[in-house]
Scaffold this motif. Sequence first.
Motif, PDB file in Angstrom:
ATOM      1  N   LYS A 140    -121.673 114.594  17.822  1.00 27.49           N
ATOM      2  CA  LYS A 140    -122.926 114.135  18.005  1.00 27.49           C
ATOM      3  C   LYS A 140    -124.046 112.888  18.606  1.00 27.49           C
ATOM      4  O   LYS A 140    -124.056 111.807  17.980  1.00 27.49           O
ATOM      5  N   GLY A 141    -124.302 113.180  19.596  1.00 22.47           N
ATOM      6  CA  GLY A 141    -125.367 111.415  20.058  1.00 22.47           C
ATOM      7  C   GLY A 141    -124.351 110.577  20.844  1.00 22.47           C
ATOM      8  O   GLY A 141    -125.504 109.558  21.166  1.00 22.47           O
ATOM      9  N   ALA A 142    -122.934 111.461  20.974  1.00 21.54           N
ATOM     10  CA  ALA A 142    -121.982 109.950  21.999  1.00 21.54           C
ATOM     11  C   ALA A 142    -122.728 110.241  22.791  1.00 21.54           C
ATOM     12  O   ALA A 142    -123.304 111.186  23.511  1.00 21.54           O
ATOM     13  N   SER A 143    -122.712 109.244  23.942  1.00 24.68           N
ATOM     14  CA  SER A 143    -122.535 109.203  25.364  1.00 24.68           C
ATOM     15  C   SER A 143    -121.366 108.663  25.922  1.00 24.68           C
ATOM     16  O   SER A 143    -121.659 108.651  27.322  1.00 24.68           O
ATOM     17  N   VAL A 144    -120.189 108.410  25.325  1.00 26.58           N
ATOM     18  CA  VAL A 144    -118.940 107.840  26.117  1.00 26.58           C
ATOM     19  C   VAL A 144    -117.827 109.047  25.831  1.00 26.58           C
ATOM     20  O   VAL A 144    -117.919 109.369  25.069  1.00 26.58           O
ATOM     21  N   THR A 145    -117.586 109.574  27.211  1.00 26.32           N
ATOM     22  CA  THR A 145    -116.826 111.681  26.698  1.00 26.32           C
ATOM     23  C   THR A 145    -115.612 110.459  27.014  1.00 26.32           C
ATOM     24  O   THR A 145    -115.372 109.212  27.252  1.00 26.32           O
TER      25      THR A 145
END
Length: 203
Positions: A140-145
């Motif tokens: 949640k809230g992460a932008s790095v996959t």
Amino acid sequence: MKRNIVIAVVTAAALVGGGTATALAVAGNDDDSTSVTRTDDDRDDRGEDRSDDRDGDDDDGAVRAAAPGDVTAAEAVTAALKHTPGTAVSAELDDGSWEVDVLAEGDTWHTVRIAPDSGKVLGAQKDDEDDAAEVRAALKGASVTAEDAAKAAAAKGTVVSVDLDDDGGDKGWEAETRASGGDARDWNVDLKTASVTPDRDDD
């Protein structure tokens, strides 16, 4: 006289061995003669030895196939998500293929196997996992996959695995790389900045 005996012996050897023989005889007189004999069977044996050596090279090639090929970890993730849409949580080069774990809609888990040399999907299966809530909370809230993490870690070496660490307070991506010499290193990839730092537990 001795010359005739040499030729007779060579001829007999050829008939008994089932092959052909070549004899070179040099003689100054009947009392001094020399012969050199080479059979086709000898040549065949040498050919078989070389063939065996080539077979050994093929075995080495089979071993090398388990190493990372043309398909990177990031590309394996992309191929897996194209086949099974969702969120990639891990990718590992194992037993000669990439295994990518995907959390799909409905909180169902799938493992997709990708060929490391072509990027083709070799198969997919549904897994029974029950930690979907924890994974979604960690991301949640992460932008790095996972794909982004694999690309970032690739600057440190050949990525052979990338996995989400959703335990404890230091949540993030964990990546393992192999250097050209075969040395393995573990790295942490930040979920928001994609910064790569050495794993503190890496010996």
